[in-house]
Design a protein around this motif. Structure first.
Motif, PDB file in Angstrom:
ATOM      1  N   PRO A   1      43.738  38.248  42.048  1.00 21.40           N
ATOM      2  CA  PRO A   1      44.122  37.886  43.266  1.00 21.40           C
ATOM      3  C   PRO A   1      43.194  38.159  44.558  1.00 21.40           C
ATOM      4  N   LEU A   2      42.126  38.839  44.538  1.00 21.71           N
ATOM      5  CA  LEU A   2      40.934  39.498  45.266  1.00 21.71           C
ATOM      6  C   LEU A   2      39.868  38.435  45.509  1.00 21.71           C
ATOM      7  N   ALA A   3      39.486  37.818  44.197  1.00 16.66           N
ATOM      8  CA  ALA A   3      38.443  37.543  43.610  1.00 16.66           C
ATOM      9  C   ALA A   3      38.818  35.550  44.634  1.00 16.66           C
ATOM     10  N   ARG A   4      37.422  35.130  45.708  1.00 12.72           N
ATOM     11  CA  ARG A   4      38.063  34.046  46.163  1.00 12.72           C
ATOM     12  C   ARG A   4      37.169  33.112  44.630  1.00 12.72           C
TER      13      ARG A   4
ATOM     14  N   LEU B   1      34.923  39.581  34.453  1.00 12.69           N
ATOM     15  CA  LEU B   1      34.056  39.960  35.311  1.00 12.69           C
ATOM     16  C   LEU B   1      35.335  40.231  36.697  1.00 12.69           C
ATOM     17  N   GLY B   2      36.315  39.518  35.891  1.00 10.98           N
ATOM     18  CA  GLY B   2      37.054  39.646  36.844  1.00 10.98           C
ATOM     19  C   GLY B   2      37.886  41.358  36.320  1.00 10.98           C
ATOM     20  N   ALA B   3      37.789  41.202  35.208  1.00 12.52           N
ATOM     21  CA  ALA B   3      38.814  42.290  35.149  1.00 12.52           C
ATOM     22  C   ALA B   3      37.781  43.516  34.150  1.00 12.52           C
ATOM     23  N   ALA B   4      36.700  43.648  35.277  1.00 14.10           N
ATOM     24  CA  ALA B   4      36.169  44.806  35.368  1.00 14.10           C
ATOM     25  C   ALA B   4      35.829  44.834  36.940  1.00 14.10           C
ATOM     26  N   GLY B   5      37.137  44.446  37.696  1.00  9.86           N
ATOM     27  CA  GLY B   5      36.424  44.178  39.087  1.00  9.86           C
ATOM     28  C   GLY B   5      36.033  44.388  39.492  1.00  9.86           C
ATOM     29  N   LEU B   6      34.588  43.063  39.293  1.00  6.35           N
ATOM     30  CA  LEU B   6      33.354  42.568  39.934  1.00  6.35           C
ATOM     31  C   LEU B   6      33.139  41.645  40.577  1.00  6.35           C
ATOM     32  N   LEU B   7      34.336  40.425  40.664  1.00  7.86           N
ATOM     33  CA  LEU B   7      34.701  39.193  41.516  1.00  7.86           C
ATOM     34  C   LEU B   7      35.710  40.251  42.775  1.00  7.86           C
ATOM     35  N   ASP B   8      36.613  41.533  42.717  1.00 10.32           N
ATOM     36  CA  ASP B   8      37.266  41.824  44.028  1.00 10.32           C
ATOM     37  C   ASP B   8      36.035  41.118  45.392  1.00 10.32           C
ATOM     38  N   GLY B   9      37.037  39.970  46.042  1.00  8.13           N
ATOM     39  CA  GLY B   9      35.754  40.183  47.605  1.00  8.13           C
ATOM     40  C   GLY B   9      34.893  39.341  47.846  1.00  8.13           C
ATOM     41  N   ARG B  10      34.496  38.778  46.392  1.00  2.00           N
ATOM     42  CA  ARG B  10      33.376  38.194  46.005  1.00  2.00           C
ATOM     43  C   ARG B  10      33.650  36.349  45.567  1.00  2.00           C
ATOM     44  N   ARG B  11      33.599  35.247  46.586  1.00  2.00           N
ATOM     45  CA  ARG B  11      33.180  33.956  46.209  1.00  2.00           C
ATOM     46  C   ARG B  11      33.164  33.492  45.218  1.00  2.00           C
TER      47      ARG B  11
END
Length: 340
Positions: free
Chosen positions: A144-147, A118-128
């Protein structure tokens, strides 16, 4: 309401997490009033899915199944970069499909290390989000954009859902049923699986997380004295005098060696000692609080919640010895923190 559930199997699939998804969404429980889900397994790369345990799983369906899914689950598996160009292209197609699904409003969940996809897909960016506590730092470093929150069993941040390690996959899958179908369905599945429909607390309570190790040895004797005398109401000035240095120097050196302040360290040691008594005795919470140096059970509860993310009573309910009687005089206790 969920109907079609598609599970993506990454390379080196972990079979426990996959089994959880199959158990929750792949068993016909109409006799318990639970809706029937159409469960489909999809391989992230062409061919049989290699598991980490030495056998292969045949996932007969292709990525087109993701187009009609009501829920997509990415199971746990390999977190490393693709080993070949073919694998890299296949994973890239999966990431595109996940992004497209989220754009359509389809919920996408990861189990344990599935969060890396999910992180590689950018789906965690800005999300907890979360993953197994052992891999939380790596997830935060790679994305690093994932919380990243390593203290919880799962995170629901629609349309993205992530679970902590291994058994927390059960918690998340039951939550998905509860949220998208009904609490009754989730409870019925939990009863059949012989698990709690909802666990209190977070993965912090299951982590063998000793307090930071000292980088030096000049205060080792003082810390050992503190461990052996948890009930004593000492001040930083008392400890500094014991160490033969000024209060300011002692406080600075203590933080340098342990990563925290003397009072915080002492209260954490008291929590560890209380944890041991909660596991091994049935004495009252007030008795335990006094034994380990807290002023009251309420004070102990505050520090226990801070360090373990559950109350002392909840911790005892899960880890306590049921056969012991609630009789302080019949149980030998020692107000010292267990060694780690």
């Amino acid at each position: 309401m969920l109907s079609r559930v598609v599970v993506v199997l990454p390379p080196l699939t972990e079979t426990f997490e996959l089994g959880v998804a199959c158990e929750v969404f792949g068993v016909d429980r109409r006799d318990d009033g639970v809706p029937v889900y159409e469960l489909t397994l999809v391989s992230a790369v062409p061919g049989p899915v290699h598991t980490r345990h030495g056998y292969d799983i045949a996932a007969a369906h292709d990525l087109s199944k993701l187009d009609d899914a009501d829920l997509i689950i990415v199971s746990a598996g390999n977190m490393e970069p693709a080993e070949s160009a073919t694998e890299a292209r296949a994973v890239a197609r999966v990431l595109d499909a996940l992004r497209a699904a989220v754009a359509r409003g389809v919920p996408v969940a990861s189990l344990c290390t599935g969060a890396f996809m999910l992180g590689a897909a950018g789906l965690l960016d800005g999300r907890r989000c979360t993953t197994h506590w052992r891999h939380a730092a790596a997830l935060a470093e790679q994305f690093p954009l994932a919380r990243v929150d390593p203290s919880v069993l799962y995170v629901a941040d629609f349309p993205i859902y992530t679970s902590a390690g291994t058994a927390a996959s059960i918690d998340l899958c039951l939550h998905l049923v509860r949220e998208w179908d009904s609490a009754g369905s989730a409870n019925a599945i939990a009863r059949r699986m012989v698990v709690a429909p909802h666990r209190e607390g977070g993965q912090a309570q299951f982590v063998n997380r000793p307090l930071p190790s000292a980088t030096g040895y000049s205060l080792g004797d003082v810390r050992e004295w503190m461990r052996q005398n948890l009930r004593d109401n000492v001040t930083i000035a008392d400890l500094a005098k014991m160490a033969g240095m000024s209060t300011r120097t002692f406080a600075r050196l203590f933080v340098d060696e342990t990563g925290t302040t003397p009072l915080r360290w002492l209260n954490d040691q008291r929590v560890l000692a209380a944890q041991h008594l909660l596991e091994s005795t049935r004495v009252s919470l007030e008795f335990i609080a006094h034994e380990v140096g807290f002023s009251s059970a309420a004070s102990m509860r505050t520090h226990f919640l801070r360090l373990r993310h559950v109350t002392p009573l909840e911790y005892r309910r899960v880890f306590g010895l049921k056969e012991l009687v609630d009789n302080p005089s019949s149980t030998s206790v020692a107000a010292t923190a267990p060694q780690h």
